[in-house]
Design an enzyme around this catalytic site. Structure first.
Site, mmCIF file in Angstrom:
data_model
loop_
_atom_site.group_PDB
_atom_site.id
_atom_site.type_symbol
_atom_site.label_atom_id
_atom_site.label_comp_id
_atom_site.label_asym_id
_atom_site.label_seq_id
_atom_site.Cartn_x
_atom_site.Cartn_y
_atom_site.Cartn_z
ATOM 1 N N HIS A 1 -110.091 -13.051 101.838
ATOM 2 C CA HIS A 1 -111.414 -13.225 101.239
ATOM 3 C C HIS A 1 -112.467 -13.451 102.324
ATOM 4 C CE1 HIS A 1 -110.243 -13.170 97.103
ATOM 5 N NE2 HIS A 1 -109.574 -14.315 97.127
ATOM 6 N N HIS B 1 -104.032 -14.945 101.635
ATOM 7 C CA HIS B 1 -104.903 -14.596 100.503
ATOM 8 C C HIS B 1 -106.336 -15.065 100.754
ATOM 9 C CE1 HIS B 1 -105.746 -14.190 96.065
ATOM 10 N NE2 HIS B 1 -106.670 -15.076 96.384
ATOM 11 N N GLU B 2 -106.483 -16.327 101.127
ATOM 12 C CA GLU B 2 -107.831 -16.864 101.349
ATOM 13 C C GLU B 2 -108.462 -16.310 102.618
ATOM 14 O OE1 GLU B 2 -109.490 -18.461 99.142
ATOM 15 O OE2 GLU B 2 -107.746 -18.437 97.821
#
Length: 221
Positions: free
Chosen positions: A27, A23-24
């Site tokens: 980003h 997820h990170e």
């Protein structure tokens, strides 16, 4: 609320490490592709989970099956279009979770077909792997929807930046700290209420993914 025995928590740990890390990373990678090197320069463009885990967010994920990681730093000044860039970077995380959820349920269905006899026979590894994939599927859908809520510091609050006029967005963000604190209290005090709201969105998404996977597998089997 996530309650279970030791084996349940042992399943949750790798699910968390993979889900929050990707997820990170999504980003940071999206920001990097849009011209922002901030995450890369600060060592956050990484698949090392310990660079991304937030202590409180991780505990919340284990306890309530919803949580967050340490936000990836971005500098919108590097984007050609600040609003569009910020919105794309913010959406990348939840989108990665939806992609992982789809992969999880696809592998679950394939494993069930291939290892059916082993599962029926009670094979420990096959049973553990199936449980892992099912939890991976569930957690990632919940993580995606949770992070899309328009509450600071979740991704949804930054997606608002790309939707709302500047004056309305910055007026809303003036109360960022208070809104975030109130939201955390609500999560801790009324977890079932939040779960109900999230389930309203996760259930149709989960059913749609399962339908698509069954259709794909049915074409080849």
């Amino acid at each position: 609320m996530f309650r279970g025995n030791l084996s349940d928590y042992l399943l949750m740990v790798p699910v968390l490490l993979i889900s929050l890390t990707v997820h990170e990373f999504a980003h940071g990678y999206t920001a990097y592709r849009l011209g922002d090197p901030t995450a890369k320069n600060e060592g956050r463009l990484s698949l090392n989970p310990f660079r991304h885990l937030d202590p409180i967010g991780t505990i919340m994920m284990i306890v309530a099956r919803i949580g967050w990681a340490k936000p990836v730093p971005i500098n919108p000044a590097y984007f050609r279009d600040r609003k569009r860039g910020t919105m794309l970077v913010s959406f990348a995380g939840p989108l990665s979770n939806l992609a992982m959820a789809f992969i999880g349920v696809f592998l679950y269905k394939i494993t069930y077909v291939i290892s059916y006899s082993s599962i029926i026979a009670g094979d420990a590894f096959a049973t553990y792997f199936m449980s892992f994939l099912l939890l991976f599927f569930t957690v990632n859908i919940n993580l995606a929807i949770f992070n899309l809520l328009p509450v600071p510091p979740l991704d949804g609050s930054k997606i608002l930046y790309g939707v709302l006029p500047y004056d309305k967005y910055f007026r809303y963000m003036q109360y960022e700290r208070y809104v975030g604190m109130i939201f955390l209290v609500i999560v801790l005090a009324f977890p079932s209420a939040l779960s109900t709201v999230i389930s309203f969105f996760t259930q149709p998404i989960a059913k749609s993914m399962i339908w698509c996977v069954d259709l794909i597998i049915g074409l080849f089997l």
